[in-house]
Write an enzyme that holds these catalytic residues in place. Structure first.
Site, PDB file in Angstrom:
ATOM      1  N   ARG A 130     -33.298  29.070  12.590  1.00 48.75           N
ATOM      2  CA  ARG A 130     -32.674  28.857  11.181  1.00 48.75           C
ATOM      3  C   ARG A 130     -31.625  29.713  10.906  1.00 48.75           C
ATOM      4  NH1 ARG A 130     -37.276  25.769   7.886  1.00 48.75           N
ATOM      5  NH2 ARG A 130     -36.089  23.867   7.705  1.00 48.75           N
ATOM      6  N   ARG A 164     -38.223   8.990   0.370  1.00 54.49           N
ATOM      7  CA  ARG A 164     -39.327   9.107   1.243  1.00 54.49           C
ATOM      8  C   ARG A 164     -40.606   8.723   0.418  1.00 54.49           C
ATOM      9  NH1 ARG A 164     -37.617  14.215   4.705  1.00 54.49           N
ATOM     10  NH2 ARG A 164     -37.871  15.516   2.831  1.00 54.49           N
ATOM     11  N   ARG A 219     -32.796  22.850  -1.292  1.00 56.42           N
ATOM     12  CA  ARG A 219     -32.998  23.118   0.145  1.00 56.42           C
ATOM     13  C   ARG A 219     -31.779  22.832   1.006  1.00 56.42           C
ATOM     14  NH1 ARG A 219     -38.259  19.390   0.578  1.00 56.42           N
ATOM     15  NH2 ARG A 219     -36.676  17.845   0.684  1.00 56.42           N
TER      16      ARG A 219
END
Ligand SMILES: [Zn+2]
Length: 273
Positions: A130, A164, A219
């Site tokens: 990342r 989701r 995020r």
């Protein structure tokens, strides 16, 4: 960790044929992966939270017979394990922040050691590296062959994340969002059908506590800030394959196979052999 990666490298090989001429939705930065000798699968999947990289990495993992190692799963397993890191991880995740290099490397290292004991060959890494620092650590211990960067426009990503749902009984993932995004900046429009639950799951659906718009946006912001240097790191090595998802799985999966020059039937046979 170095020893584990080297062990993974030295095991069996699977024949790969890459082509830099690819579907219109993908671009490659060099011609580095033209046909060469057989080798392991040592791939990295990049893509922001919610892009679906877990799904595609998981499918490719089954197709190619190598483990799909998702650092997100490693984090969730640790969270639910009441292990030494779980309280610290809980706080980080609830604030929509990214988990530190040290924690991720610690968890990944444990996972690779377990894999080594089971004789795994190669890997698809999902959610790692990342940061450039993580990429450099990875480069010191193994040869990453290919980095697939899955992309979707931000508006589509947010809609997808907010749709989701998880079934509290069978733990399956669904998505109630029906997405129809107009094309912009020369890219085609994107349609994604919802993935609706069967009747027995409908009343048992829940939304993950970190799938709120504020947390999702935060995020994405953090992800984009950190991912650009990582993408550049692999772009400069000629390993980055950019893939703009043309839609949901039915549209994207065949295109992805085409870009990777994989034949579903043929790969299943060679993975089984
Ligand atoms: Zn269910």
């Amino acid at each position: 960790m170095a020893a584990v990666f080297r062990l993974l490298k030295s095991t069996t090989t699977i024949s790969r044929r890459f082509s830099s001429t690819s579907a219109s939705s993908a671009t490659t930065t060099t011609n580095k992966w033209s046909p060469r000798q057989p080798r392991n699968i040592q791939w990295v999947f990049l893509g922001c939270p919610g892009v679906g990289k877990g799904t595609y990495a998981s499918r490719l993992s089954a197709l190619l017979g190598v483990p799909h190692i998702a650092t997100g799963d490693l984090v969730r397993e640790e969270l639910s394990s009441a292990g030494p890191l779980s309280k610290q991880l809980g706080e980080i995740v609830n604030q929509g922040k990214l988990v530190s290099d040290e924690i991720i490397i610690n968890l990944l290292s444990k996972r690779l050691e377990a894999g080594e004991a089971n004789g795994e060959a190669g890997f698809l890494l999902d959610g790692f590296p990342r940061t450039v620092r993580q990429a450099e650590i990875l480069d010191d211990v193994t040869d990453i062959e290919l980095v697939v960067n899955l992309k979707l426009p931000e508006g589509v990503l947010i809609e997808k994340c907010l749709g989701r749902r998880i079934c509290s009984q069978c733990n399956k993932n669904f998505n109630v969002a029906s997405i129809n995004a107009q094309g912009e900046n020369g890219r085609p429009s994107i349609s994604m059908a919802p993935l609706l639950p069967p009747p027995q799951c409908v009343t048992k659906l829940y939304t993950r506590s970190d799938d709120t718009e504020i947390v999702v946006k935060e995020r994405l912001r953090i992800y984009n800030e950190k991912s650009q240097p990582v993408e550049e790191f692999y772009r400069s090595q000629g390993k980055l394959l950019e893939f703009d998802l043309p839609g949901g799985i039915p549209e994207s999966w065949p295109k992805l196979l085409e870009v990777l020059n994989l034949d579903e039937q043929e790969e299943k046979q060679s993975a089984a052999a």
